[in-house]
Structures are given as structure tokens and as C-alpha cells.
Design a protein around this motif. Structure first.
Motif, PDB file in Angstrom:
ATOM      1  N   THR A  93      23.860   8.392  27.435  1.00 44.35           N
ATOM      2  CA  THR A  93      22.426   8.660  27.339  1.00 44.35           C
ATOM      3  C   THR A  93      21.894   8.317  25.950  1.00 44.35           C
ATOM      4  O   THR A  93      20.839   7.680  25.812  1.00 44.35           O
ATOM      5  CB  THR A  93      22.143  10.141  27.647  1.00 44.35           C
ATOM      6  N   SER A 151      13.824  17.110  36.997  1.00 44.96           N
ATOM      7  CA  SER A 151      14.715  17.703  36.003  1.00 44.96           C
ATOM      8  C   SER A 151      14.225  19.056  35.498  1.00 44.96           C
ATOM      9  O   SER A 151      14.986  19.780  34.856  1.00 44.96           O
ATOM     10  CB  SER A 151      14.880  16.742  34.818  1.00 44.96           C
ATOM     11  N   PRO A 165      18.515  14.833  38.601  1.00 46.96           N
ATOM     12  CA  PRO A 165      19.078  13.517  38.284  1.00 46.96           C
ATOM     13  C   PRO A 165      19.895  13.550  37.004  1.00 46.96           C
ATOM     14  O   PRO A 165      19.683  14.406  36.137  1.00 46.96           O
ATOM     15  CB  PRO A 165      17.837  12.628  38.134  1.00 46.96           C
ATOM     16  N   ARG A 166      20.809  12.625  36.888  1.00 43.96           N
ATOM     17  CA  ARG A 166      21.619  12.531  35.671  1.00 43.96           C
ATOM     18  C   ARG A 166      20.751  12.097  34.487  1.00 43.96           C
ATOM     19  O   ARG A 166      19.858  11.255  34.646  1.00 43.96           O
ATOM     20  CB  ARG A 166      22.745  11.509  35.875  1.00 43.96           C
ATOM     21  N   PRO A 167      21.016  12.637  33.289  1.00 52.62           N
ATOM     22  CA  PRO A 167      20.187  12.287  32.127  1.00 52.62           C
ATOM     23  C   PRO A 167      20.166  10.789  31.806  1.00 52.62           C
ATOM     24  O   PRO A 167      19.135  10.271  31.352  1.00 52.62           O
ATOM     25  CB  PRO A 167      20.839  13.089  30.994  1.00 52.62           C
ATOM     26  N   TRP A 168      21.279  10.098  32.044  1.00 53.59           N
ATOM     27  CA  TRP A 168      21.334   8.685  31.677  1.00 53.59           C
ATOM     28  C   TRP A 168      20.475   7.813  32.584  1.00 53.59           C
ATOM     29  O   TRP A 168      20.120   6.680  32.214  1.00 53.59           O
ATOM     30  CB  TRP A 168      22.771   8.173  31.681  1.00 53.59           C
ATOM     31  N   VAL A 169      20.129   8.328  33.777  1.00 52.17           N
ATOM     32  CA  VAL A 169      19.359   7.520  34.725  1.00 52.17           C
ATOM     33  C   VAL A 169      17.989   7.177  34.146  1.00 52.17           C
ATOM     34  O   VAL A 169      17.516   6.032  34.228  1.00 52.17           O
ATOM     35  CB  VAL A 169      19.210   8.264  36.064  1.00 52.17           C
ATOM     36  N   TRP A 197      11.043  11.761  37.343  1.00 57.69           N
ATOM     37  CA  TRP A 197      12.306  12.226  36.748  1.00 57.69           C
ATOM     38  C   TRP A 197      12.138  13.588  36.091  1.00 57.69           C
ATOM     39  O   TRP A 197      12.941  14.499  36.316  1.00 57.69           O
ATOM     40  CB  TRP A 197      12.810  11.212  35.727  1.00 57.69           C
ATOM     41  N   TRP A 236      19.213  20.312  42.838  1.00 62.01           N
ATOM     42  CA  TRP A 236      19.660  18.967  42.472  1.00 62.01           C
ATOM     43  C   TRP A 236      18.775  18.430  41.357  1.00 62.01           C
ATOM     44  O   TRP A 236      17.546  18.557  41.396  1.00 62.01           O
ATOM     45  CB  TRP A 236      19.570  18.023  43.660  1.00 62.01           C
ATOM     46  N   ALA A 278      16.447  22.059  36.278  1.00 60.46           N
ATOM     47  CA  ALA A 278      17.854  21.974  35.862  1.00 60.46           C
ATOM     48  C   ALA A 278      18.477  23.344  35.603  1.00 60.46           C
ATOM     49  O   ALA A 278      19.686  23.523  35.777  1.00 60.46           O
ATOM     50  CB  ALA A 278      17.978  21.098  34.617  1.00 60.46           C
TER      51      ALA A 278
END
Length: 256
Positions: free
Chosen positions: A3, A196, A207-211, A192, A205, A199
Motif C-alpha cells: 500500500t 471501508s 476492501p483491501r487497502p492496496w486496492v 472505496w 466486508w 472496517a
């Protein structure tokens, strides 16, 4: 770590876009109306400031990551993150409003207008920093929700700016396309950050931070390529018309 790497790559791409935009202003002097060039100058200024602030924030993030989550450095980084994020958002919100105003009002692009635009963006930047400083304790629910809300505002204003630029003819089609790509990044940001914001809630659910950073990197790369393309056109002596056929803008000269 991924990230952070993507975050700093995206900052570098914004810097490339900013530098190319600033160079277009001088390189297109012979073949482009000063209104078109002025739009690129404002874009380069706004994106250059964005890259600088993001660069500082990213460097602090690397420092905090290396220090660890239980250190004072990490705590200070998290405490100041809302100020960094909101200052950038309001800076670009002011930039979009300035472009919209310049598109619909037959005002000359002069040094005075440019200085006024700089002052407006500086005030908006400071207001955003103050807004972030007053935000409650950093949590995903409070901060990510606030970011998503402000990004919705910025996206709506940017869409209005794109419409005004289309009708006004004071922006060339390459810059208009670049701003469309930026609008895509804002739309993704809203989705996003809204997702998030949950979280900290068990069973949700997110999303992943890097997305986010990966999508941003791809879109900022597109913006940088468009700015470099416009710079190449300018240096080759080729003009780029506005989107609306026959709209030549309100021609002036850059004066005090």
C-alpha cells in the motif's frame, strides 16, 4: 508495505502530471489561446501542490510504518492524517470551482486572476486542514465516512465543471479528458471509502487497502500520459481545439 509503495508511486505520477501541465503553459504559447494555457497553468499548480502534500504525508507514513503501531510517531501520524486528507480535498474542490467560474464568465486570464486563484486555493487548503484537525478521534467510521462525503461533493462540483468547460470552450479537449479520468478516481474513492468506513465493525466486508492505491495508480498514470501527450503536441506546434466545435473561447492576453 504494498500500500505504501503504490501510494508513493501514485504521488510521483501526480507530480509528473503537474510538471507536464505547467510546461504546457509555456510550450503552447504560439498556437493556443491564453485561456486554454491558463487552464493548464491552474491544473499544474493545483496538482503540484497536491503532489507536494501527498509526498510529505507519504514520507511520514513510511516513517510511522518503520517505527511501528505502538509508537508516538505512529500515533501522531494517525492524528494528523485527517488534516492532510481534508486539506487536499478542499484544495481540489476550490480548483474545480475556479475552473467552472473561468469557463462560464468572460473574464481575462491575467496575473491578477492567477494570484486570486492561488489565494482561493490556499484558503481552501487551510480550511481543509482545520476541518481535519477538528475531526473526532481517528476511526474508520468517522474519517472514512467524512472522506467519502467530501469526495461526493468534489465529484459533483467536478461534473459541473466539466459541463461548464464543454459549453464555454475555454478548455482544450485533452485537459477535459484528463479531468474525466480524475472524475473516475473520485467516483472510485467514494465507493472505496464508503465500504471501508465499516472496517471497525465485526463481520463486515471491507476492501483491501492496496486496492485503492492500485486503482489510483492506474488512473493517475492515465492522467500523466494525457498531460505528456499535450506537452508533446505543444512542443510540436500543434493546436488542440476545445470539445465544442466552433467555440474559440474568450481570447485575452496574460497581463497584470
Amino acid at each position: 508495505m504494498l500500500t505504501l509503495v503504490l501510494q508513493n508511486v501514485s504521488t510521483l505520477l501526480i507530480a509528473v502530471c503537474a510538471i507536464a501541465s505547467l510546461l504546457v503553459y509555456g510550450a503552447a504559447r504560439a498556437q493556443a489561446p491564453v485561456e486554454h494555457r491558463g487552464m493548464w497553468l491552474l491544473t499544474g499548480t493545483a496538482l503540484g501542490t497536491l503532489a507536494l502534500v501527498k509526498g510529505i504525508h507519504g514520507a511520514l507514513g513510511i516513517w510511522a510504518y518503520a517505527a511501528g503501531p505502538k509508537t508516538a510517531i505512529w500515533a501522531n501520524y494517525m492524528a494528523w492524517t485527517p488534516a492532510f486528507n481534508h486539506s487536499r480535498t478542499l484544495l481540489l474542490l476550490a480548483y474545480c470551482i475556479i475552473l467552472a467560474h473561468f469557463s462560464v464568465r468572460p473574464v481575462p486570464f491575467s496575473r491578477r486572476y492567477y494570484r486570486g486563484a492561488l489565494a482561493a486555493m490556499a484558503v481552501a487548503f487551510l480550511m481543509g486542514a482545520g476541518l481535519g484537525a477538528m475531526e473526532p478521534r481517528y476511526t474508520a467510521l468517522t474519517h472514512f465516512t467524512a472522506v467519502a462525503q467530501w469526495d461526493v461533493v468534489e465529484l459533483l462540483v467536478l461534473l459541473g465543471t466539466l459541463m461548464a468547460a464543454l459549453l464555454g470552450g475555454r478548455m482544450d479537449r485533452v485537459l477535459w479528458s484528463l479531468l474525466c479520468v480524475y472524475a473516475m478516481s473520485l467516483a472510485f474513492n467514494v465507493l472505496w471509502f464508503a465500504a471501508s468506513s465499516r472496517a471497525d465493525i465485526a463481520g463486515q466486508w471491507v476492501p483491501r487497502p492496496w486496492v485503492l492505491q492500485a486503482v489510483r495508480t492506474a488512473l493517475y498514470a492515465g492522467m500523466a500520459l494525457l498531460a505528456l501527450y499535450r506537452l508533446r503536441q505543444a512542443r510540436g506546434g500543434r493546436s488542440v481545439p476545445p470539445l465544442a466545435p466552433g467555440s474559440g473561447g474568450y481570447r485575452t492576453s496574460l497581463s497584470g
